[in-house]
Structure formats: C-alpha cells, structure tokens
Design a protein around this motif. Structure first.
Motif, PDB file in Angstrom:
ATOM      1  N   ASN A 162      11.606  21.175  27.248  1.00  0.00           N
ATOM      2  CA  ASN A 162      11.879  22.490  26.683  1.00  0.00           C
ATOM      3  C   ASN A 162      12.578  23.346  27.738  1.00  0.00           C
ATOM      4  N   PRO A 163      13.865  23.683  27.553  1.00  0.00           N
ATOM      5  CA  PRO A 163      14.599  24.436  28.574  1.00  0.00           C
ATOM      6  C   PRO A 163      14.347  25.936  28.564  1.00  0.00           C
ATOM      7  N   ALA A 164      13.612  26.459  27.586  1.00  0.00           N
ATOM      8  CA  ALA A 164      13.432  27.911  27.451  1.00  0.00           C
ATOM      9  C   ALA A 164      12.688  28.494  28.652  1.00  0.00           C
ATOM     10  N   MET A 165      13.131  29.661  29.095  1.00  0.00           N
ATOM     11  CA  MET A 165      12.494  30.359  30.210  1.00  0.00           C
ATOM     12  C   MET A 165      11.060  30.755  29.841  1.00  0.00           C
ATOM     13  N   GLY A 166      10.160  30.578  30.775  1.00  0.00           N
ATOM     14  CA  GLY A 166       8.782  30.978  30.552  1.00  0.00           C
ATOM     15  C   GLY A 166       7.966  30.019  29.712  1.00  0.00           C
ATOM     16  N   GLN A 167       8.544  28.876  29.334  1.00  0.00           N
ATOM     17  CA  GLN A 167       7.842  27.883  28.520  1.00  0.00           C
ATOM     18  C   GLN A 167       7.489  26.662  29.369  1.00  0.00           C
ATOM     19  N   GLU A 168       6.568  25.845  28.873  1.00  0.00           N
ATOM     20  CA  GLU A 168       6.253  24.583  29.522  1.00  0.00           C
ATOM     21  C   GLU A 168       7.488  23.683  29.466  1.00  0.00           C
ATOM     22  N   GLN A 169       8.054  23.367  30.650  1.00  0.00           N
ATOM     23  CA  GLN A 169       9.323  22.642  30.689  1.00  0.00           C
ATOM     24  C   GLN A 169       9.195  21.184  30.267  1.00  0.00           C
ATOM     25  N   TRP A 170       8.076  20.558  30.546  1.00  0.00           N
ATOM     26  CA  TRP A 170       7.903  19.139  30.221  1.00  0.00           C
ATOM     27  C   TRP A 170       6.669  18.949  29.355  1.00  0.00           C
ATOM     28  N   PRO A 171       6.762  19.308  28.074  1.00  0.00           N
ATOM     29  CA  PRO A 171       5.614  19.135  27.169  1.00  0.00           C
ATOM     30  C   PRO A 171       5.185  17.674  27.010  1.00  0.00           C
ATOM     31  N   ILE A 172       6.077  16.743  27.311  1.00  0.00           N
ATOM     32  CA  ILE A 172       5.701  15.335  27.185  1.00  0.00           C
ATOM     33  C   ILE A 172       4.623  14.970  28.196  1.00  0.00           C
ATOM     34  N   ILE A 173       4.553  15.715  29.309  1.00  0.00           N
ATOM     35  CA  ILE A 173       3.528  15.474  30.326  1.00  0.00           C
ATOM     36  C   ILE A 173       2.259  16.252  30.003  1.00  0.00           C
ATOM     37  N   HIS A 174       2.432  17.482  29.489  1.00  0.00           N
ATOM     38  CA  HIS A 174       1.292  18.331  29.124  1.00  0.00           C
ATOM     39  C   HIS A 174       1.415  18.720  27.652  1.00  0.00           C
ATOM     40  N   PRO A 175       1.176  17.784  26.749  1.00  0.00           N
ATOM     41  CA  PRO A 175       1.387  18.065  25.315  1.00  0.00           C
ATOM     42  C   PRO A 175       0.342  19.003  24.733  1.00  0.00           C
ATOM     43  N   ASP A 176       0.779  19.797  23.775  1.00  0.00           N
ATOM     44  CA  ASP A 176      -0.104  20.681  23.018  1.00  0.00           C
ATOM     45  C   ASP A 176       0.329  20.586  21.558  1.00  0.00           C
ATOM     46  N   TRP A 177      -0.547  20.080  20.711  1.00  0.00           N
ATOM     47  CA  TRP A 177      -0.177  19.803  19.317  1.00  0.00           C
ATOM     48  C   TRP A 177       0.332  21.047  18.607  1.00  0.00           C
ATOM     49  N   HIS A 178      -0.372  22.151  18.749  1.00  0.00           N
ATOM     50  CA  HIS A 178       0.010  23.385  18.052  1.00  0.00           C
ATOM     51  C   HIS A 178       1.350  23.902  18.552  1.00  0.00           C
ATOM     52  N   ARG A 179       1.606  23.783  19.828  1.00  0.00           N
ATOM     53  CA  ARG A 179       2.831  24.328  20.430  1.00  0.00           C
ATOM     54  C   ARG A 179       4.036  23.408  20.272  1.00  0.00           C
ATOM     55  N   ASP A 180       3.817  22.099  20.324  1.00  0.00           N
ATOM     56  CA  ASP A 180       4.919  21.164  20.475  1.00  0.00           C
ATOM     57  C   ASP A 180       5.266  20.348  19.243  1.00  0.00           C
ATOM     58  N   ALA A 181       4.457  20.362  18.201  1.00  0.00           N
ATOM     59  CA  ALA A 181       4.699  19.517  17.032  1.00  0.00           C
ATOM     60  C   ALA A 181       5.366  20.305  15.908  1.00  0.00           C
ATOM     61  N   THR A 182       6.334  19.671  15.246  1.00  0.00           N
ATOM     62  CA  THR A 182       7.023  20.280  14.112  1.00  0.00           C
ATOM     63  C   THR A 182       7.242  19.235  13.029  1.00  0.00           C
ATOM     64  N   PHE A 183       6.852  19.567  11.795  1.00  0.00           N
ATOM     65  CA  PHE A 183       7.069  18.682  10.652  1.00  0.00           C
ATOM     66  C   PHE A 183       8.350  19.093   9.922  1.00  0.00           C
ATOM     67  N   HIS A 184       9.071  18.097   9.429  1.00  0.00           N
ATOM     68  CA  HIS A 184      10.305  18.358   8.689  1.00  0.00           C
ATOM     69  C   HIS A 184      10.285  17.539   7.383  1.00  0.00           C
ATOM     70  N   PHE A 185      10.638  18.187   6.303  1.00  0.00           N
ATOM     71  CA  PHE A 185      10.819  17.500   5.024  1.00  0.00           C
ATOM     72  C   PHE A 185      12.265  17.703   4.598  1.00  0.00           C
ATOM     73  N   ALA A 186      12.951  16.600   4.281  1.00  0.00           N
ATOM     74  CA  ALA A 186      14.373  16.694   3.946  1.00  0.00           C
ATOM     75  C   ALA A 186      14.766  15.600   2.989  1.00  0.00           C
ATOM     76  N   VAL A 187      15.958  15.727   2.454  1.00  0.00           N
ATOM     77  CA  VAL A 187      16.536  14.707   1.567  1.00  0.00           C
ATOM     78  C   VAL A 187      17.669  14.015   2.318  1.00  0.00           C
ATOM     79  N   GLY A 188      17.624  12.691   2.383  1.00  0.00           N
ATOM     80  CA  GLY A 188      18.655  11.927   3.070  1.00  0.00           C
ATOM     81  C   GLY A 188      18.349  11.721   4.545  1.00  0.00           C
ATOM     82  N   TYR A 189      19.048  10.766   5.145  1.00  0.00           N
ATOM     83  CA  TYR A 189      18.913  10.522   6.578  1.00  0.00           C
ATOM     84  C   TYR A 189      19.473  11.706   7.365  1.00  0.00           C
ATOM     85  N   PRO A 190      19.033  11.892   8.605  1.00  0.00           N
ATOM     86  CA  PRO A 190      19.559  13.014   9.395  1.00  0.00           C
ATOM     87  C   PRO A 190      21.020  12.841   9.773  1.00  0.00           C
ATOM     88  N   PHE A 191      21.500  11.585   9.764  1.00  0.00           N
ATOM     89  CA  PHE A 191      22.910  11.305  10.062  1.00  0.00           C
ATOM     90  C   PHE A 191      23.248   9.903   9.562  1.00  0.00           C
TER      91      PHE A 191
END
Length: 288
Positions: free
Chosen positions: A259-288
């Motif tokens: 996460n490059p944003a200023m003031g945020q945890e830069q490496w959430p993969i090392i210090h994960p937080d489910w509420h902060r770092d997880a996002t669900f997406h529902f869509a139609v079709g492949y992303p590309f």
C-alpha cells in the motif's frame, strides 16, 4: 462526441461553501462543455463459437489489443483565437461556458495461454495519459483515470486507490480526489475449471494512477520518474466464477500486499488485517 452539462440553479455561495479550494469538486458542480474527436483500435484473434453447433475449438493463445486517442477543444480554441474572443478568468467560453481542451491516449494488451481444457494463465498490462492544455488546467472529471475495483487492483474498492501516495481519509467524500491523469496497471491470473459451471482463479494485480501537476488537494499524487515505481500498489487474491456460456458471473476476494498511501501500513502482506486489507468484488465477465 459532444458533451454538455448544464446545472440550472444553485443556492447562493454554494460552490464557495462546499469547495472553496478544490477545483475538481467545483468542476463537478459547474456547467461545462466538451467537444472531442478520437480514434479507437481493437484487434483480437479470439474465435466465437458457432451459433449453430455451439462447438468451440480450444485456442492455445488468445490475445486482445485495444488502443485509443482522443482530443478535445482544439477547433473551438482556434475559432476563439481567430475571432479575438474575450477570456474570462483566463479561459475562452462557448455559450457562456468554459470548454475543455486536452489530449488523452490509452492502450491495453491482454494474452491468455490455455494450457489445456481446464487450466489457463492470463496476463494484462495497460496504461494511459491525459494532458490538459490551452483552455484547461485540469482534465474533466469524467475523463480522468481511477484505480481499484473489480477490473483494476482488486485489493482496493473502485476509486479508493491513489493517486500516487495520496491518503484518503474518507472514501465517501474523498472519491472526487482519487482520480488522475496517468494510469498504469498489470495483472497475472491463473484460471481453472472445477466442476459444472464453477471455475476458480488466483491473481496478482499491480498499478496506480498519478497526476501530471502538483494539485494542492491531492498531496503526494504527482508522477515522478524517479519515485513512481515505489508508488505501485500490489494486491493478490482468489476468485470464484460461474460460467454460463453466454455470460460469466465473478466473485473475487482481493487483499492488499503493498500500500503506497502515506500514513498507511506499507506492507499489509506482512502485517495483514482482514477488516483493513480485504475487498470483495462482484462483476460480470473476466477482468480482462
């Protein structure tokens, strides 16, 4: 393409109250006029199944290339200059409204390697740039790029990433600032068929957006050649897809890795937080 937006009425001092120093927010509540022209190119080797036999021959490699260029305001600017029209606040007007002048270009390339009938590997890279000039100091809001979402870096919701190191404090009110003039995104996705119509996917996404100018209301958002690579966001995740032949439903879970944003945890993969770092997406079709 001609785009004309007219707001017939507003309360006294409305713009000064909600956006005294935010040109992007002011623009979204002002009359504006865009007259643009462009060219779009599309090429793919993907074959469409026969509508009669419903047969489909597996292609080892499928690619798609999309490219576009768009420009606006040049003809109006030339007419305004030749007729010695008067400027208002440094800009020419048509029908009493400031018109936009810019050039914008995008390119996207994706390739899918079908390993066999059940497994495939897909890759996508894309980018874009828009430059305001002449009669404009900022791209129209609807022409600017945004990041995140089901077809972007999936660790973030739509319009919640960037630009650059910009730190959003409120996704509801800050979305107007989370847009930019430069876009870069890349994705690698492994896809496998499970059973019935169910498919699974594992992916890694990377990318961000940036601004060309150093806008006061978007601190940390300006593109710089020597630092932009540090501001590329990275996400990873898993997805389930329901392929009904005529359409595909997709459910992806994206997690932030960098996460490059200023003031945020830069490496959430090392210090994960489910509420902060997880996002669900529902869509139609492949992303590309």
């Amino acid at each position: 393409d001609i785009n004309y937006v007219y707001l017939p009425e507003s309360t006294n001092n409305f713009l000064d109250l909600i956006a005294p120093d935010n040109p992007l927010l002011r623009y979204s509540y002002e009359d504006h006029f865009i007259m643009s022209m462009g060219y779009r190119y599309y090429d793919t080797n993907k074959r469409i199944p026969s509508s009669l036999t419903k047969t489909y021959t597996l292609q080892p490699t499928v690619y798609t290339l999309r490219a576009s260029i768009e420009t606006a305001g040049n003809l109006l600017y030339a007419i305004s200059s030749l007729t010695n029209s008067k400027r208002r606040n440094g800009a020419y007007r048509v029908f009493g409204i400031n018109y936009s002048q810019y050039v914008k270009s995008e390119i996207d390339y994706s390739i899918t390697r079908n390993i066999n009938q059940r497994h495939s590997l897909a890759f996508h890279v894309g980018g874009g740039i828009g430059v305001p000039y002449g009669n404009s100091t900022v791209l129209p809001f609807e022409k600017r790029f945004y990041a995140g979402g089901a077809n972007g870096v999936r660790g973030w919701g739509v319009r919640t990433l960037g630009p650059g190191r910009y730190d959003s404090h409120n996704s509801v009110s800050d979305f107007i600032n989370q847009c930019g003039d430069i876009r870069l995104d890349m994705s690698l996705e492994y896809r496998t068929k499970l059973f019935w119509v169910l498919e699974a996917g594992a992916f890694v996404d990377a990318g961000n957006i940036w601004t060309i100018h150093n806008y006061e209301n978007q601190p940390g958002g300006m593109f710089k050649f020597n630092t932009f690579w540090k501001e590329i966001a990275v996400a990873y995740g898993l997805g389930l897809r329901f392929d009904f032949s005529y359409f595909l439903l997709r459910l992806d879970l994206g997690l932030k890795a960098h996460n490059p944003a200023m003031g945020q945890e830069q490496w959430p993969i090392i210090h994960p937080d489910w509420h902060r770092d997880a996002t669900f997406h529902f869509a139609v079709g492949y992303p590309f």
